[in-house]
Design a protein around this motif. Structure first.
Motif, PDB file in Angstrom:
ATOM      1  N   TYR A 207      68.635  75.792  34.977  1.00 39.66           N
ATOM      2  CA  TYR A 207      68.605  77.067  35.710  1.00 39.66           C
ATOM      3  C   TYR A 207      67.205  77.618  35.969  1.00 39.66           C
ATOM      4  O   TYR A 207      67.051  78.594  36.692  1.00 39.66           O
ATOM      5  N   LYS A 237      71.985  72.630  40.302  1.00 40.07           N
ATOM      6  CA  LYS A 237      71.947  74.060  40.583  1.00 40.07           C
ATOM      7  C   LYS A 237      71.017  74.408  41.737  1.00 40.07           C
ATOM      8  O   LYS A 237      71.164  75.458  42.353  1.00 40.07           O
ATOM      9  N   GLY A 324      69.268  82.572  36.935  1.00 36.91           N
ATOM     10  CA  GLY A 324      70.388  81.730  36.513  1.00 36.91           C
ATOM     11  C   GLY A 324      71.716  82.145  37.109  1.00 36.91           C
ATOM     12  O   GLY A 324      71.772  82.679  38.230  1.00 36.91           O
ATOM     13  N   SER A 372      77.424  83.392  40.149  1.00 34.44           N
ATOM     14  CA  SER A 372      76.874  82.630  41.282  1.00 34.44           C
ATOM     15  C   SER A 372      77.924  82.238  42.308  1.00 34.44           C
ATOM     16  O   SER A 372      77.594  81.976  43.460  1.00 34.44           O
TER      17      SER A 372
END
Lengths: 397, 397
Positions: A207, A237, A324, A372
Motif C-alpha cells: 500500500y 494495488k 492505503g 477503496s
C-alpha cells in the motif's frame, strides 16, 4: 473412498469463516466494506490493452515461450527505476518477479523457516501471511501495535522469550488491517534489533505508494546495510491484482536462493503478463496513474473517517490512515460482533469483524473497514446505515 | 554481511549443472536438442491476441480484479470438456487451475509429504519434480522402467522396502526424458498397488495429447474409482508455456485442500491469462491446433529417430516414441559424456547428458534428445554432425 493421510501442513478442517464472511458480503445488493479489493473502475484497461497489443505485435512468440525464473529483465529494470522513487536503490539483479506478493511471502518462508521456528508479526496483521508461515511449520507470535506501528519494547521482550525467531513480518505503510504506519524511529530500532537478535525482516509494502496525507517514511530496507530486509512489492494495488505480479527485493545471495525455490514452485511467473506490465510502464506515466488512484482513495478514506465519526456511537475509536485502503474501528463496550454482522447484512451493508486478524487474544470489538472499493456516495450512505444498526444494537443492551 | 541460516529445504550449493548446460546450449549459433521447449513458430499468436482483445473489450475490469483461488469457472468447464476427449470425466468443481503443472506438483507434495516420507518415481524421470518433492522433505526413490514404463514388480519390491511411501509419481505418456509410455496392464497394476499399499498416484501428463502414432491408452485416473489419482495437466505443450497455466484434477476432497494451499501460495493464477485461454478455447478449434502441432512433431521425431539410426555408431540404443517431444539414447561402451558435450558445443550442436535425470545410480552413457524445437532440416544436419563427433570420440578410445 480412500481415507487420506495429509501432511501436517494441511489445516485439519475446511472451516473458512473469513471466506464465508466475504462470500456473504459479496452479494450485489450489499454495499460491502468487507473485502480488500481495489477500485475496478480505476484500472487503466485501455492502456493495458494497448500494451498487450504491442507485446503481441512485437514479441508474440517470445512472450508465449518459457522464460527465466528470475523474471523479465526489462520489467526488473523498470521496477528498479520505480523503486528509486520510493526510496530504494535495488539493481534489477537484486529483484525476483513473483506471482503476486503472496508468493513472495511464501518463498521467503520456504527459504527461512524450519518447523518450530518463530515468526513475529504485528497484532493484528494480514492473516494470510500467517497462514503461509504456518504451512512451513512456523510458530507465529503477535506483538501489539499502536498508531506508530509495532511496539519495539514489546518486540524486544518477545525476542528474549523466543530466541529461535527467524523472521519479523511487518506491513509498515497503511497496514492491513489497521491503516497505521510505522514511524521512522521504530523502523530504525527494528533494523538494530534484527542485527542484535539475528533475524530477518519481511517488509511487506502493498500500500505504500498510495499515500494521500503526511510525508513518506524511509523504507525499512533503506535503513539496513547488512542484507537483513526482504522487501515485497506488488502491482496489485497500483495497477491490477488480476495480473498477479509482484516482486521481492533483497540481497543477491537471498535472491539466488529464492530464484531456485521459485523455479521449483512454478518455473516462472506468467511471461505474457510480465511483458504487458513492462510495456505499460514504458508507454505510460505510471506515477500519474498512482496519483489518480491516490486522489480517489483520499476522498473515499476521508469520507469514511468523517462518516464514522458522525454516525457511529460515542466512544467509538478509529484510526486515521494517511493512505492505503483500510481503517480500523473499535466499538465501545462489548458488542456481539456476529450479531452485528448479521444485522448489517440484513440492512445490505457489510464489514469484516477484526478478530480473525489477531494471531492470538483477539479484540472482539474491532472491525476492519475497506474504503477503496466503494464510491463516496455509497460510503456516506452505507456508514450511516451501519451507524444506525450499531447504535440500535449497542443501546439495546 | 549477514550469515544466513537457511531452512533445511534450501539446497546447500548454488550449483546448477543442468542449468549451465542449457545456458551453454542456448547460444543462437547452436542447434540445440538440449532444452524442452515447444516450437514457438507453431504458437497461435494471432488467435491468442484476438482472444485477449475480446477479453479486454468485454470484461476488462473483471479480469484485472482479484478472483477465485480455484480458478475461472468458464475455463474449468472448457477443460472439463477437453479432458473428456482424453478419456477423463472430471466435473469443473473437481479441477483446480494452477500456475503451470509445476505448481500442481508443488501443491500435491505440500498436501501429502511430511519430512521422511517416500516418493517413488520412474528412473530416469523429470528431475524438477524430484526437486519439488525434496523441498517438502521427501526421500525420493527411483524404479527402473523399460519401453512399457515403470516396472511393476520392481515397484512392488520397492514398496515393501519403503512402507512410508506416500506418492508414486509417473509421466505415463511420452515420458520426459525417455519418450516411453506406460502400458495399460501396468497402469491397471499401478492402481491396484496404490490400493494395496495405500499411496496416491501423481499422473503428470504434459505430453499425452501429442500422440502421432499408436493408440491412446486410458489415463491412469480413469482406471481408479477410489480417489487415489491426481492428474496434472498443462497448456504449456498444447498451447503456450509462457502463459503458465495448468490444472489438477482429483477427488473433490483433495481439490478442497489443494485450493486452500493454492490460496496461501499465490492467491490465484493470473486472471487475465485464464480468461484469454478460455476465450481462445471458445472461439477456436483447439483440437485442430493440437493436431497441427502433432503432425509437425511427428515429422521432427521420425526424422530424428531415422537420423540417429543412420549417423550414430553401431550399438547405439534409442527409444521410438509415439508422441511427445523427446527421445532417449544409450551410447555403446562407456563414453566420457562431458567431453562429448564439450565437443558437440564446439561443433555448434547440443544435447543433454542423461545422468541428471536419475534419482540415483545414473547411467552415464545416456542422452536426452529434444526434437520439438528444431526444424526437420536442422534435425537432419544436427544429428549428422553429432554422429560424426560421437563416432570420432568413441572410436578414438
Amino acid at each position: 473412498m480412500t481415507k487420506y493421510n495429509f501432511s501436517s501442513r494441511v489445516p485439519l478442517t475446511n472451516d473458512n469463516p473469513f471466506g464465508e464472511i466475504l462470500t456473504v458480503a459479496s452479494k450485489p445488493s450489499i454495499v460491502s466494506f468487507a473485502g480488500g479489493l481495489p477500485a475496478p473502475e480505476l484500472f487503466p484497461v485501455a492502456e493495458i490493452q494497448a500494451a498487450a497489443n504491442r507485446v503481441f505485435d512485437e514479441a508474440g512468440q517470445t512472450v508465449l515461450q518459457y522464460s527465466l525464473a528470475q523474471g523479465n529483465l526489462q520489467l526488473r529494470q523498470l521496477i528498479s527505476q520505480y523503486m528509486q522513487t520510493r526510496g530504494l536503490n535495488d539493481a534489477p539483479d537484486d529483484l525476483l518477479i513473483t506471482t503476486g506478493s503472496q508468493q513472495g511471502l511464501d518463498l521467503i518462508a520456504e527459504m527461512m523457516v524450519n518447523p518450530g521456528d518463530v515468526v513475529i508479526s504485528e497484532k493484528p496483521t494480514y492473516l494470510s501471511a500467517l497462514d503461509v508461515f504456518k504451512t512451513y511449520g512456523a510458530e507465529t507470535v503477535g506483538v501489539d501495535m499502536d498508531a506508530d506501528g509495532m511496539k519495539m519494547d514489546e518486540l524486544e521482550a518477545t525476542l528474549k522469550r523466543h530466541p529461535n525467531t527467524k523472521l519479523v513480518y511487518v506491513v509498515p505503510n497503511f497496514q492491513n488491517p489497521t491503516g497505521n504506519s510505522m514511524s521512522l524511529a521504530r523502523r530504525q530500532r527494528l533494523v538494530a534489533l534484527a542485527e542484535q537478535y539475528d533475524f530477518l525482516i519481511i517488509e511487506d509494502d502493498p500500500y505504500g505508494a498510495i499515500r494521500y496525507a503526511g510525508d513518506p517514511i524511509a523504507p525499512i530496507k533503506s535503513l539496513d546495510s547488512n542484507g537483513r530486509v526482504l522487501y515485497t512489492g506488488t502491482f496489485s494495488k497500483i495497477l491490477a491484482p488480476g495480473l498477479r505480479l509482484g516482486w521481492i527485493s533483497a540481497a543477491s545471495e537471498l535472491i539466488t536462493k529464492l530464484t531456485l525455490l521459485k523455479q521449483f514452485e512454478d518455473v516462472h511467473s506468467d511471461n505474457l503478463t510480465q511483458a504487458i506490465i513492462a510495456q505499460y510502464m514504458q508507454d505510460n506515466d505510471m506515477q500519474k496513474h498512482i496519483d489518480h488512484i491516490t486522489s480517489n482513495y483520499r476522498d473515499r478514506g476521508e469520507t469514511m473517517h468523517a462518516a464514522i465519526e458522525k454516525y457511529f456511537p460515542a466512544g467509538t475509536e478509529l484510526t486515521h490512515p494517511e493512505g492505503g485502503m483500510f481503517l480500523w474501528v473499535k466499538l465501545p463496550g462489548n458488542p456481539d460482533i456476529d450479531q452485528l454482522f448479521a444485522e448489517c447484512i440484513k440492512n445490505n451493508v457489510a464489514f469484516v469483524p477484526g478478530a480473525p486478524f489477531f494471531p492470538d487474544n483477539p479484540e472482539t470489538n474491532t472491525m476492519r473497514m475497506n474504503f477503496s472499493n466503494r464510491s463516496v456516495a455509497e460510503i456516506e450512505s452505507g456508514i450511516k446505515k451501519m451507524g444506525a444498526v450499531i447504535s440500535s444494537l449497542i443501546y439495546a443492551k
